[in-house]
Design an enzyme around this catalytic site. Structure first.
Site, PDB file in Angstrom:
ATOM      1  N   HIS A   1       0.835  -1.219   0.000  1.00  0.00           N
ATOM      2  CA  HIS A   1       0.000   0.000   0.000  1.00  0.00           C
ATOM      3  C   HIS A   1       0.857   1.251   0.000  1.00  0.00           C
ATOM      4  O   HIS A   1       1.898   1.319   0.649  1.00  0.00           O
ATOM      5  CB  HIS A   1      -1.035  -0.007   1.136  1.00  0.00           C
ATOM      6  CG  HIS A   1      -0.491   0.051   2.536  1.00  0.00           C
ATOM      7  ND1 HIS A   1      -0.190   1.235   3.179  1.00  0.00           N
ATOM      8  CD2 HIS A   1      -0.231  -0.927   3.442  1.00  0.00           C
ATOM      9  CE1 HIS A   1       0.222   0.993   4.407  1.00  0.00           C
ATOM     10  NE2 HIS A   1       0.214  -0.318   4.591  1.00  0.00           N
TER      11      HIS A   1
ATOM     12  N   ASP B   1       6.170   1.122   6.582  1.00  0.00           N
ATOM     13  CA  ASP B   1       4.760   0.751   6.471  1.00  0.00           C
ATOM     14  C   ASP B   1       4.042   1.748   5.566  1.00  0.00           C
ATOM     15  O   ASP B   1       3.522   2.752   6.041  1.00  0.00           O
ATOM     16  CB  ASP B   1       4.122   0.730   7.864  1.00  0.00           C
ATOM     17  CG  ASP B   1       2.677   0.274   7.848  1.00  0.00           C
ATOM     18  OD1 ASP B   1       2.251  -0.340   6.860  1.00  0.00           O
ATOM     19  OD2 ASP B   1       1.977   0.545   8.833  1.00  0.00           O
TER      20      ASP B   1
ATOM     21  N   GLU C   1      -5.254   1.969   2.702  1.00  0.00           N
ATOM     22  CA  GLU C   1      -5.203   0.753   3.516  1.00  0.00           C
ATOM     23  C   GLU C   1      -5.364   1.074   4.989  1.00  0.00           C
ATOM     24  O   GLU C   1      -6.070   0.381   5.724  1.00  0.00           O
ATOM     25  CB  GLU C   1      -3.880   0.017   3.278  1.00  0.00           C
ATOM     26  CG  GLU C   1      -3.764  -1.344   3.970  1.00  0.00           C
ATOM     27  CD  GLU C   1      -3.205  -1.294   5.383  1.00  0.00           C
ATOM     28  OE1 GLU C   1      -3.277  -2.309   6.087  1.00  0.00           O
ATOM     29  OE2 GLU C   1      -2.709  -0.217   5.812  1.00  0.00           O
ATOM     30  N   GLU C   2      -4.690   2.145   5.436  1.00  0.00           N
ATOM     31  CA  GLU C   2      -4.624   2.424   6.861  1.00  0.00           C
ATOM     32  C   GLU C   2      -5.972   2.819   7.462  1.00  0.00           C
ATOM     33  O   GLU C   2      -6.161   2.721   8.670  1.00  0.00           O
ATOM     34  CB  GLU C   2      -3.595   3.532   7.136  1.00  0.00           C
ATOM     35  CG  GLU C   2      -2.164   3.171   6.775  1.00  0.00           C
ATOM     36  CD  GLU C   2      -1.552   2.121   7.687  1.00  0.00           C
ATOM     37  OE1 GLU C   2      -2.286   1.568   8.530  1.00  0.00           O
ATOM     38  OE2 GLU C   2      -0.348   1.848   7.554  1.00  0.00           O
TER      39      GLU C   2
ATOM     40  N   ASP D   1       3.389  -6.315   3.540  1.00  0.00           N
ATOM     41  CA  ASP D   1       2.970  -5.232   4.438  1.00  0.00           C
ATOM     42  C   ASP D   1       3.368  -5.529   5.878  1.00  0.00           C
ATOM     43  O   ASP D   1       2.696  -5.115   6.812  1.00  0.00           O
ATOM     44  CB  ASP D   1       1.449  -5.018   4.337  1.00  0.00           C
ATOM     45  CG  ASP D   1       0.986  -3.779   5.107  1.00  0.00           C
ATOM     46  OD1 ASP D   1       1.836  -2.910   5.389  1.00  0.00           O
ATOM     47  OD2 ASP D   1      -0.209  -3.689   5.439  1.00  0.00           O
TER      48      ASP D   1
ATOM     49  N   HIS E   1       3.543   2.876  12.713  1.00  0.00           N
ATOM     50  CA  HIS E   1       2.581   3.957  12.961  1.00  0.00           C
ATOM     51  C   HIS E   1       3.138   5.040  13.885  1.00  0.00           C
ATOM     52  O   HIS E   1       2.398   5.634  14.673  1.00  0.00           O
ATOM     53  CB  HIS E   1       1.279   3.402  13.546  1.00  0.00           C
ATOM     54  CG  HIS E   1       0.512   2.506  12.629  1.00  0.00           C
ATOM     55  ND1 HIS E   1      -0.712   1.981  12.957  1.00  0.00           N
ATOM     56  CD2 HIS E   1       0.788   2.045  11.384  1.00  0.00           C
ATOM     57  CE1 HIS E   1      -1.170   1.236  11.962  1.00  0.00           C
ATOM     58  NE2 HIS E   1      -0.255   1.260  10.997  1.00  0.00           N
TER      59      HIS E   1
END
Length: 409
Positions: free
Chosen positions: A226, A238, A272-273, A300, A371
């Site tokens: 992603h 990520d 995606e997130e 991922d 994140h």
């Protein structure tokens, strides 16, 4: 490192932001420069959330700034913020046991790290669980096994049957400190200010490119990662690394002039997130292709030193993948791990019986950076990234060029 051009240039790429759309435009131009086939974007309608200015401060028993990040989809506080007494719990069960103490208070969750799959429920459901008992806000210990006072954000899920309350993550260090104070009998007073906003929906795009098959072009091996990220760090890990090897595999095969029986398709997912939005839209649009997908691949979970492939599919299919992985003996990436829980975006196809694969790599430190502001290019190692690209390219190409389709369950 080829991937650094995208992530250094555009930085974080939260769904709905100009940064993400500029990165998509950049990638579409780059994929055309590589001479790939059928390069295009496929539009996706996405919701938009913006964190705004935010802060958390312990006011009593002493004054201390608490490092925090609002969780995705959180509502804002009133302009002056919330000032309230806080209680600290270590689990949902403890919350249930002290429910009469919750009304009007901030609930701090100081859950233990077990694993991401087990612990993420506190990020997902703490706000709704505490709101059920009358809490005015929640602060959740970041879902990570390691911290240098780094909060980790992520999406959370409200429950429409209870009021929505502001919710944010704090660092493990601060969650532990608040628990110690609370256990000593100190009265905790915390100020939380959050300027989050929900904005009108906008259009984003999944980014698509192909190497068209020469014998069975309608049959497809799909490789993916992603392109969106959270709004902290630069999203290099990520999922910048996963996106890179998924477009890099096609670029490398084109440069080597390798042609395969089936089509190899790269999809760089959007949004995606915020809930696999791009993948769900793609699955709906391409529902008629399900019978032609030979293998769905997604990276991922980091692009650290590769070990092989994690695979979900039939025993026969696993034998085929294991034989392919023998080609990767020179880089010690021959391991095959079996699981039904493969990928994030490609989980959308979990019930379709299509074989799925993800990159198996030494990602023990993945959730150190996940994140958070620490997810930068410094996480990526160019040699490991090249080896991950070798794994991804080899598996995709050999599967696409086999004389037989990968057996399904």
């Amino acid at each position: 490192m080829q991937s650094s051009g995208v992530f250094n240039k555009f930085g974080s790429r939260l769904a709905g932001t100009v940064n993400l759309e500029n990165a998509i435009d950049f990638m579409l131009d780059k994929l055309k420069e590589y001479g790939l086939d059928n390069v295009h974007g496929e539009e996706v309608n996405i919701s938009r959330w913006e964190r705004g200015n935010e802060s958390a401060t312990l006011l009593a028993p002493r004054v201390q700034k608490l490092a925090m990040l609002g969780l995705g989809d959180s509502i804002a506080t009133a302009p002056g913020g919330i000032v309230a007494e806080a209680i600290v719990v270590n689990s949902f069960e403890e919350l249930d046991s002290v429910n009469k103490s919750v009304p009007g208070k901030i609930v701090v969750f100081n859950e233990d790290w077990v694993s991401y799959g087990e612990t993420v429920k506190y990020r997902d459901y703490s706000a709704a669980s505490a709101a059920f008992y009358g809490a005015v806000a929640t602060l959740i210990r970041s879902v990570t096994p390691f911290s240098l006072n780094t909060p980790h954000t992520g999406w959370q899920d409200y429950n429409d049957s209870v009021p929505r309350i502001p919710t944010a993550c704090i660092t493990p260090e601060d969650a532990h400190m608040l628990r110690r104070m609370y256990d000593r009998g100190d009265k905790l007073i915390i100020n939380i200010t959050m300027g989050a906003r929900h904005l009108p929906n906008s259009i984003s795009r999944n980014t698509v490119a192909e190497l068209k098959g020469v014998i069975d072009p309608d049959k497809v091996v799909l490789v993916s990662g992603h392109l969106d990220s959270w709004d902290v760090g630069t999203g290099a890990m990520d999922d910048g690394g996963g996106a890179f090897i998924s477009w890099g595999a096609l670029a490398l095969l084109r440069k080597l002039n390798f042609k395969s029986r089936r089509t190899i398709r790269s999809v760089l997912w959007t949004a995606e997130e915020i809930g696999l939005v791009g993948a769900f839209a793609y699955a709906e649009r391409h529902r008629g292709e399900n019978q032609n997908f030979n293998l769905l691949m997604e990276s991922d979970e980091g692009t650290f030193n590769p070990l092989g492939i994690e695979f979900g599919g039939s025993d026969q299919a696993a034998c085929v993948i294991q034989e392919i992985l023998k080609l990767l003996h020179p880089i010690n990436a021959t391991s095959l791990s079996r699981s039904d829980n493969i990928g994030s975006d490609i989980m959308v196809w979990a019930k379709e019986g299509i074989p799925r694969a993800s990159l198996l790599n030494e990602n023990e430190k993945y959730f150190w950076y996940h994140h958070s502001d620490a997810d930068t290019m410094d996480v990526e190692d160019s040699e490991n990234l090249d080896k991950c690209l070798a794994v991804w390219t080899t598996v995709a190409y050999v599967v696409a060029d086999l004389s037989i389709d990968i057996p399904r369950k």
